[in-house]
Design a protein around this motif. Structure first.
Motif, short mmCIF file in Angstrom:
data_model
loop_
_atom_site.label_atom_id
_atom_site.label_comp_id
_atom_site.label_asym_id
_atom_site.label_seq_id
_atom_site.Cartn_x
_atom_site.Cartn_y
_atom_site.Cartn_z
N ASP A 154 3.18 1.33 -4.22
CA ASP A 154 1.73 1.16 -4.03
C ASP A 154 1.14 0.30 -5.16
O ASP A 154 1.34 0.58 -6.34
N ALA A 181 0.83 -1.19 0.00
CA ALA A 181 0.00 0.00 0.00
C ALA A 181 0.87 1.25 0.00
O ALA A 181 0.39 2.34 0.33
N GLY A 182 2.15 1.09 -0.33
CA GLY A 182 3.01 2.25 -0.45
C GLY A 182 3.92 2.51 0.73
O GLY A 182 4.43 3.63 0.88
#
Length: 586
Positions: free
Chosen positions: A442, A416-417
């Motif tokens: 991400d 998710a980064g």
């Protein structure tokens, strides 16, 4: 110069050329980095002695010849002569190349603003219809294997990428064809590039000034020392800028466009802004330049000026990974010494755990071991005095890597980064875990990551569903050394289509266990951070990879629990059976 997205499978001959040229360039990249430091006795490499191959003194690069334009040469002959003369220019001067241009074009052409490296001699297409009018266009088309920008940064291109270069020709006052319209930069075959350009590692200190970090560049061999100094003063490549220090004051430059050799050392004449640096910074700058040039250096101010005083030059070197591997035999961590193993004293048997990855730092017998237990938990290995301590939990965690600041790197594979780090000094507490921002990850699945021994760089293999990509990014840390974010990365290893593991095989060289586009076999891919990828010979059933500093330390584990070591040749040697998870410190 226009690069198109057309992808063609290389022919057998093209593939062979790519392999041969790649081996030559990659070997040069690794060797120059080692030789640059070895040549300078005042800047020893830190860490233990590591086994390596002897490198003979460079006998000089082969001469590349070029001839002036022949009388009444045709347009395609003029373009071919110009291409050959460009290669000679990178080795000497561009005087011969300029003879193929009109006077106006000679004034406008900037030869080394960029370099397109072609796989082979380009195909030429002449606009025959316009010849009678005294003008024509010649288009050159070929596969491009790499580019070098004006700062000497090499970018590998994906296989099958094509480039088209157009040359506008006119008849001059002597009724001879000459090139009147030409793009800036060089267009050069890979073979001639290897002959006429020199790979040099520039060096920049870590923010805590503990180590020098290499930054690979390629310069025309005719004046590479001056270009190396210029770029060292200018600073690191963009992706590395937030992770290393720059000690030269802004505005510092060479006062003349050369680095005059002296007796056993060189004098580097710089402009007045360097006098604003503190004596400690001047000493560090000397250390940088000595490492980058591979010889002792004196800094002077102005043309013919006096030598600039400085503190004692620090004995700062490049961080290395100790050659102290371990393996797992049954449920016991074992130290590997040649072909023999013995149980390490700092880890008890891993009974009750499902070890799928190991990590440690320091000496094998004194280290704290981190174990990925299954896929969802990182723990410290049990000892004779204590059981395992949970460091991190999550879904499908990345195999851990431990940096020199004692941070364990991991995080969820599906990104998710941000990655996660755990401070081993605070193991088991909530405060130990923190996030490292990496927005470019991400939506990607991280297959593997490995922090470089200097703690300033990290290599990451990830996949977005369309194939694996290999990136190298700078690590940004706060004042305590805690990682906070990764820089925008540079992509390397363009031919790789699928991969499972990455490691640092040398100062600017990665080892990636993966498969190249169009190939079916998983092999160790040797991936320079700034150079062409070269595949090693295969090991059947390869499933794991580890390396210290130097390709000769590389270990490959197989699906039948055998272990192979890299030798001095292209072959692998079986050194152990019934072992798995080969691991070096880091």
């Amino acid at each position: 110069m226009t690069t198109t997205g057309t992808v063609r499978r290389p022919t057998a001959g093209q593939a062979d050329l790519r392999r041969r040229v790649g081996r030559a360039l990659a070997a040069g990249l690794a060797a120059v980095g080692v030789a640059a430091l070895a040549a300078c006795a005042s800047i020893p490499t830190s860490g233990p002695v590591v086994e390596g191959e002897a490198t003979p003194e460079d006998p000089g690069q082969p001469f590349v010849s070029a001839a002036s334009p022949r009388r009444d040469a045709s347009p395609d002959q003029i373009v071919r002569g110009f291409l050959a003369a460009q290669a000679q220019g990178a080795r000497g001067s561009f005087d011969v190349a300029s003879e193929f241009l009109t006077r106006d074009a000679q004034d406008d052409w900037s030869p080394v603003s960029q370099v397109a490296i072609l796989e082979d001699v380009p195909q030429l297409d002449v606009d025959e219809a316009a010849i009678e009018g005294g003008t024509t266009t010649v288009r050159a088309t070929a596969d491009v294997v790499g580019t070098v920008d004006e700062r000497g940064v090499y970018t590998e291109q994906a296989p099958g990428r094509t480039t088209e270069v157009s040359y506008g020709l006119v008849r001059d006052a002597d009724d001879q064809w000459r090139i009147d319209v030409v793009d800036d930069g060089l267009t050069i075959t890979a073979t001639n590039f290897a002959r006429t350009f020199k790979q040099a590692n520039l060096y920049f200190p870590t923010l805590d000034r503990a180590y020098l970090v290499p930054d690979a560049r390629w310069f025309p061999s005719r004046n590479w020392q001056a270009l190396a100094v210029r770029e060292t003063l200018r600073g690191p490549a963009d992706w590395l800028a937030g992770s290393v220090a720059t000690v030269a004051p802004e505005g510092t430059s060479l006062s003349i466009d050369s680095v005059p050799p002296g007796e056993g050392r060189v004098a580097v004449p710089l402009t007045d802004p360097v006098t604003a640096a503190s004596p400690a910074d001047r000493a560090m700058l000397i250390a940088q330049l000595q490492a980058s040039l591979g010889v002792p250096v004196d800094i002077t101010v102005g043309v013919g000026g006096s030598e600039l005083s400085a503190d004692d030059v620090p004995t700062i070197g490049v961080a290395t990974t100790p050659d102290e591997p371990v393996v797992l035999s049954g449920d016991q961590v074992m130290s590997l010494e040649g072909r023999t193993t013995r149980a390490v004293t700092s880890a008890a048997p891993l009974a009750g755990l499902q070890p799928t990855a190991l990590a440690f730092r320091g000496r094998a017998d004194d280290a704290t071991y981190v174990v990925r237990d299954g896929a969802a938990r990182l723990v410290t290995a049990p000892t004779a005095e204590a059981g395992p301590v949970t460091l991190l939990t999550g879904t499908s965690l990345v195999a851990p890597s431990i940096d020199r600041f004692q941070y364990v790197w991991s995080g969820p594979q599906v990104q998710a980064g941000s990655l996660q780090v755990v401070d081993l000094r605070e193991a088991g507490s909530d405060a130990a875990v923190s996030e490292v921002a990496a927005p470019w990850l991400d939506g990607r699945t991280v297959m593997s990551l490995r922090v470089a021994p200097d703690g300033a760089r990290v290599a990451v293999v990830s996949d977005s569903g369309s194939g694996a990509q290999v990136h190298v990014a700078g690590i940004v840390r706060d004042e305590t050394g805690r990682p906070t974010q990764l820089s925008a990365p540079v992509r390397v290893g363009q031919p790789i289509a699928a991969a499972t593991q990455v490691t640092w095989a040398d100062r600017t060289l990665l080892g990636v266990l993966g498969r190249a586009s169009g190939e079916s076999e998983v092999v160790v891919q040797r991936v320079p951070v700034g150079g062409p990828t070269v595949a090693a010979s295969p090991v059947e059933g390869a499933v794991s990879l580890a390396s210290a500093t130097g390709v000769g330390t590389t270990l490959v584990g197989t699906s039948d629990s055998s272990l192979y070591a890299a030798g001095t040749s292209s072959l692998w040697t079986k050194i152990a059976t019934e072992v798995r998870l080969p691991t070096y410190p880091g």
